[in-house]
Design an enzyme around this catalytic site. Structure first.
Site, PDB file in Angstrom:
ATOM      1  N   GLU A 190      35.095  80.648  74.242  1.00  0.00           N
ATOM      2  CA  GLU A 190      35.172  80.466  75.688  1.00  0.00           C
ATOM      3  C   GLU A 190      33.956  81.020  76.434  1.00  0.00           C
ATOM      4  O   GLU A 190      33.778  80.708  77.614  1.00  0.00           O
ATOM      5  CB  GLU A 190      36.452  81.111  76.216  1.00  0.00           C
ATOM      6  CG  GLU A 190      37.710  80.422  75.707  1.00  0.00           C
ATOM      7  CD  GLU A 190      38.990  81.146  76.081  1.00  0.00           C
ATOM      8  OE1 GLU A 190      40.042  80.488  76.130  1.00  0.00           O
ATOM      9  OE2 GLU A 190      38.946  82.372  76.317  1.00  0.00           O
ATOM     10  N   ASP A 229      45.681  72.302  75.369  1.00  0.00           N
ATOM     11  CA  ASP A 229      46.894  71.790  74.736  1.00  0.00           C
ATOM     12  C   ASP A 229      47.955  71.600  75.800  1.00  0.00           C
ATOM     13  O   ASP A 229      47.925  72.252  76.839  1.00  0.00           O
ATOM     14  CB  ASP A 229      47.404  72.764  73.661  1.00  0.00           C
ATOM     15  CG  ASP A 229      47.691  74.155  74.234  1.00  0.00           C
ATOM     16  OD1 ASP A 229      48.860  74.441  74.520  1.00  0.00           O
ATOM     17  OD2 ASP A 229      46.738  74.946  74.401  1.00  0.00           O
TER      18      ASP A 229
END
Length: 233
Positions: A12, A197
């Site tokens: 990230e 997701d």
């Protein structure tokens, strides 16, 4: 102006870290803070580690050592809003804990004793994020982001969270702790994450497959926000 940027995982932060000019690194208690310039703005980029404790500790270190004027939390999240798909953006209007419960003493679900029920994101930073979303022509939702020390996977935890927080847009593991610390330090914040997701029974498989996609999208957003801030002076 100095902007604090927080991501939990290597995936990230790596795309942002690699672009920081005059980069210096501070390592402390499992956290790493990278300082320098990015897209014309002084930045302090924190890789906090996963979960609420790591996020709270890292955010405290960031605010104490680097004293940023504002904080943006980047990274990935699980989408609960039905309109969100992998790669879409979620912007916080507020953040809450989904795994805190002192309702026996009259508090709201997710509210910690002595704290507000939610930690509210800064309106100017929300507007900045949404302006960049329009420029980049991304699909996005503004809403409640809920945090807890669990990866949400399966019908039972999903049902529990939706029952307690009907307006929840996304779930992850750090944002509420970051918002909590920013609230205590009176530092404006916003959470801008990309969906990795859709939180369901197969979310662990989707997360592993699409984390890189989410990281690229969230990095795109951060760079656009920094560029806009630099242009404003």
């Amino acid at each position: 102006m100095k902007v604090g940027i927080i991501g939990a995982m290597e995936e990230e932060v790596t795309l942002l870290r690699d672009r920081i000019e005059n980069r210096q690194t501070l390592a402390r208690a499992g956290c790493e803070i990278y300082t320098g310039q990015l897209n014309g703005i002084d930045v302090a980029l924190l890789k906090s580690g996963i979960g609420k404790v790591a996020a709270a500790m890292g955010t405290t270190l960031l605010l104490e050592h680097c004293q940023p004027d504002l904080v943006i939390n980047t990274g990935s999240a699980g989408g609960l809003d039905s309109s969100l798909k992998v790669g879409d953006i979620v912007v916080s209007n507020e953040v809450r804990y989904h795994d805190a419960d002192v309702t026996a003493f009259g508090y709201e679900p997710g509210q910690m004793a002595g704290c507000p029920a939610a930690f509210v994101a800064d309106e100017d930073l929300i507007a900045l994020a949404e302006n960049c979303i329009q420029q980049l022509k991304l699909n996005a939702v503004r809403g409640l982001i809920c945090s807890g020390d669990a990866f949400i996977n399966g019908a039972e935890p999903l049902a529990r969270i939706r029952a307690a927080f009907p307006t929840v847009a996304a779930v992850e593991m750090e944002a509420a702790a970051i918002g909590h610390v920013c609230y205590l330090f009176n530092t404006p914040f916003v959470v801008v994450r990309a969906i990795s997701d859709v939180a369901d029974q197969a979310s662990h498989l989707s997360f592993e497959e699409f984390l890189v996609v989410a990281a690229k999208q969230s990095t795109l957003m951060i760079k656009a926000m920094l560029t806009t801030l630099a242009q404003r002076g």
